[in-house]
Motif scaffolding. Structure first.
Motif, PDB file in Angstrom:
ATOM      1  N   UNK A   1       0.824  -1.206   0.000  1.00  0.00           N
ATOM      2  CA  UNK A   1       0.000   0.000   0.000  1.00  0.00           C
ATOM      3  C   UNK A   1       0.862   1.261   0.000  1.00  0.00           C
ATOM      4  N   UNK A   2       2.138   1.121   0.321  1.00  0.00           N
ATOM      5  CA  UNK A   2       3.090   2.240   0.325  1.00  0.00           C
ATOM      6  C   UNK A   2       3.807   2.256  -1.027  1.00  0.00           C
ATOM      7  N   UNK A   3       3.265   3.024  -1.962  1.00  0.00           N
ATOM      8  CA  UNK A   3       3.799   3.031  -3.321  1.00  0.00           C
ATOM      9  C   UNK A   3       5.247   3.496  -3.339  1.00  0.00           C
ATOM     10  N   UNK A   4       5.560   4.532  -2.566  1.00  0.00           N
ATOM     11  CA  UNK A   4       6.939   5.029  -2.520  1.00  0.00           C
ATOM     12  C   UNK A   4       7.870   3.976  -1.931  1.00  0.00           C
ATOM     13  N   UNK A   5       7.388   3.234  -0.946  1.00  0.00           N
ATOM     14  CA  UNK A   5       8.195   2.170  -0.357  1.00  0.00           C
ATOM     15  C   UNK A   5       8.481   1.057  -1.340  1.00  0.00           C
ATOM     16  N   UNK A   6       7.505   0.736  -2.172  1.00  0.00           N
ATOM     17  CA  UNK A   6       7.721  -0.279  -3.214  1.00  0.00           C
ATOM     18  C   UNK A   6       8.782   0.207  -4.190  1.00  0.00           C
ATOM     19  N   UNK A   7       8.668   1.452  -4.612  1.00  0.00           N
ATOM     20  CA  UNK A   7       9.650   2.002  -5.561  1.00  0.00           C
ATOM     21  C   UNK A   7      11.048   1.978  -4.955  1.00  0.00           C
ATOM     22  N   UNK A   8      11.147   2.323  -3.678  1.00  0.00           N
ATOM     23  CA  UNK A   8      12.459   2.352  -3.016  1.00  0.00           C
ATOM     24  C   UNK A   8      13.046   0.960  -2.846  1.00  0.00           C
ATOM     25  N   UNK A   9      12.199  -0.069  -2.810  1.00  0.00           N
ATOM     26  CA  UNK A   9      12.676  -1.440  -2.608  1.00  0.00           C
ATOM     27  C   UNK A   9      13.239  -2.067  -3.882  1.00  0.00           C
ATOM     28  N   UNK A  10      12.987  -1.454  -5.023  1.00  0.00           N
ATOM     29  CA  UNK A  10      13.470  -2.011  -6.287  1.00  0.00           C
ATOM     30  C   UNK A  10      14.985  -1.903  -6.391  1.00  0.00           C
ATOM     31  N   UNK A  11      15.596  -2.913  -6.993  1.00  0.00           N
ATOM     32  CA  UNK A  11      17.038  -2.950  -7.186  1.00  0.00           C
ATOM     33  C   UNK A  11      17.339  -3.157  -8.668  1.00  0.00           C
ATOM     34  N   UNK A  12      18.572  -3.000  -9.075  1.00  0.00           N
ATOM     35  CA  UNK A  12      18.910  -3.276 -10.479  1.00  0.00           C
ATOM     36  C   UNK A  12      18.621  -4.713 -10.893  1.00  0.00           C
ATOM     37  N   UNK A  13      18.662  -5.651  -9.931  1.00  0.00           N
ATOM     38  CA  UNK A  13      18.419  -7.063 -10.259  1.00  0.00           C
ATOM     39  C   UNK A  13      16.979  -7.494  -9.967  1.00  0.00           C
ATOM     40  N   UNK A  14      16.074  -6.533  -9.687  1.00  0.00           N
ATOM     41  CA  UNK A  14      14.675  -6.869  -9.446  1.00  0.00           C
ATOM     42  C   UNK A  14      14.012  -7.311 -10.748  1.00  0.00           C
ATOM     43  N   UNK A  15      13.283  -8.423 -10.685  1.00  0.00           N
ATOM     44  CA  UNK A  15      12.602  -8.935 -11.871  1.00  0.00           C
ATOM     45  C   UNK A  15      11.090  -8.805 -11.787  1.00  0.00           C
ATOM     46  N   UNK A  16      10.536  -8.809 -10.576  1.00  0.00           N
ATOM     47  CA  UNK A  16       9.084  -8.677 -10.491  1.00  0.00           C
ATOM     48  C   UNK A  16       8.650  -8.175  -9.122  1.00  0.00           C
ATOM     49  N   UNK A  17       7.450  -7.614  -9.121  1.00  0.00           N
ATOM     50  CA  UNK A  17       6.739  -7.248  -7.898  1.00  0.00           C
ATOM     51  C   UNK A  17       5.619  -8.262  -7.724  1.00  0.00           C
TER      52      UNK A  17
END
Length: 382
Positions: free
Chosen positions: A129-145
């Motif tokens: 529910x924390x959209x900014x938190x999701x964006x901050x959790x992404x890394x260069x090696x992230x493949x999916x949410x």
């Protein structure tokens, strides 16, 4: 038969389910076979050679699920976890990273944290529910949410359209576990998601008599890749299980309406009962995700969770006193179920950042007489 048809109820009954050309049977037959005769080497009149690779009954289910979710391809599996495992191993490789909800289903967490971690998959758990938190959790090696909405068991709501925007910006895929909502109440692909996952054991099957899973995609190439892994890994839905799930889909719309009606009545009862300390249901205006749920769901579903005063012992006593609400794991069947997530379905997250409250009770509200359900819950609450 379904060209131009848009109505959910019509698609549920007819999509992928033309009358049998050999007999005229209006219900898809159970093709209980492992292999198929080839008139000459490599000649496949029906397109089938071996039932791990494809079976007509399974094809009917897969086509119907794709139609109901608005996808280009559906794939049916032996369980929801088999579908989840196949998807993660298709999209990800060792060393990749994914984002998951901080209140994800215990079985999903167990697979990711205790099985695929040894394979080299990394993850970060955040409130979706924390959209900014999701964006901050992404890394260069992230493949999916990986998204659940509503979540299991705390019924958190995530904004699928907003998460889809983040995923597109980052070049990753958004996967939505749509089990709690079912395709009748919510269609994540239409909201922008890339992949939908179901435990068809639950609302799709709807009668607690089959275990199955499904993946539906909006990208044809991903569908081909998943079909290759489905065939190679082999955790497919058998003909009879596929037939049971297909039968369940035919009544999904009418069942979900009754599930929702009954759940709303149970929430009203709990809202006025002194034993209930906190209620989790997206239909409540006080629910933090209510406005988003109202925007992306047809109704709010048949799942209700609540905390009771008195802690774990009081919660266990309520579960044990219930009679019409059957004490059992799973959900989404015509019968009402009650369970203690911390000691049952979500025991695997104990001690982790996903641990659920020990005074939490989860209800899967069935389609029985609502007055009988209310009476049973009242006596269980004491």
């Amino acid at each position: 038969m379904t060209d131009g048809v848009q109505g959910f109820e019509t698609l549920a009954i007819h999509a992928g389910q033309d009358a049998d050309p050999a007999t005229g049977a209006v219900i898809t037959p159970i093709h209980q076979t492992s292999t198929y005769r080839q008139p000459t080497v490599g000649e496949l009149p029906g397109g089938y050679d071996y039932s791990r690779a494809g079976n007509p009954t399974r094809t009917a289910l897969e086509e119907c699920l794709a139609a109901l979710e608005g996808g280009v391809r559906g794939l049916a599996f032996a369980s929801g976890m088999a579908a989840t495992d196949t998807l993660l191993r298709t999209v990800c490789k060792p060393g990749d990273h994914i984002v998951i909800p901080n209140d994800a289903y215990g079985g999903t967490y167990r697979l990711i944290a205790r099985v695929l971690d040894r394979w080299g998959l990394e993850f970060t758990a955040v409130p979706l529910s924390d959209v900014d938190g999701v964006r901050a959790a992404l890394r260069p090696n992230t493949k999916l949410i990986w998204c659940e909405t509503p979540t299991n068991p705390l019924l958190g709501i995530a904004d699928v359209t907003a998460l889809a925007g983040i995923a597109r910006e980052a070049g990753v895929q958004l996967v939505v576990d749509n089990t709690f909502a079912s395709p009748y109440l919510q269609q994540p692909l239409i909201l922008g998601a890339d992949v939908v996952v179901h435990s068809t054991t639950k609302y799709v099957g709807g009668h607690s008599d089959v275990v199955g899973g499904a993946i539906i995609v909006r990208n044809a190439q991903l569908g081909e890749d998943l079909a290759f892994h489905q065939k190679s890994m082999g955790a497919i839905s058998g003909p009879f299980d596929s037939w049971l799930a297909l039968r369940g889909l035919k009544t999904l719309a009418v069942r979900m309406e009754r599930h929702c009606d009954n759940a709303e009545s149970i929430v009203e009862l709990l809202s006025n009962h002194s034993a209930a300390a906190e209620i989790f249901y997206p239909g409540l205006e006080s629910h933090p995700g209510h406005e988003i749920a109202a925007k992306q769901m047809r109704r709010y579903g048949g799942m209700v969770s609540f905390r009771v005063k008195g802690g774990q012992q009081a919660a266990v006593q309520v579960c044990n006193r219930a009679k019409l609400f059957t004490l059992a794991e799973s959900l989404g069947g015509v019968e009402s179920l009650i369970e203690h997530p911390g000691l049952m379905t979500h025991a695997s997250v104990a001690g982790s950042e996903l641990q659920v409250p020990d005074d939490l009770i989860r209800l899967s509200v069935g389609i029985e007489s609502v007055e009988d359900l209310r009476a049973d819950l009242l006596q269980a609450l004491g």
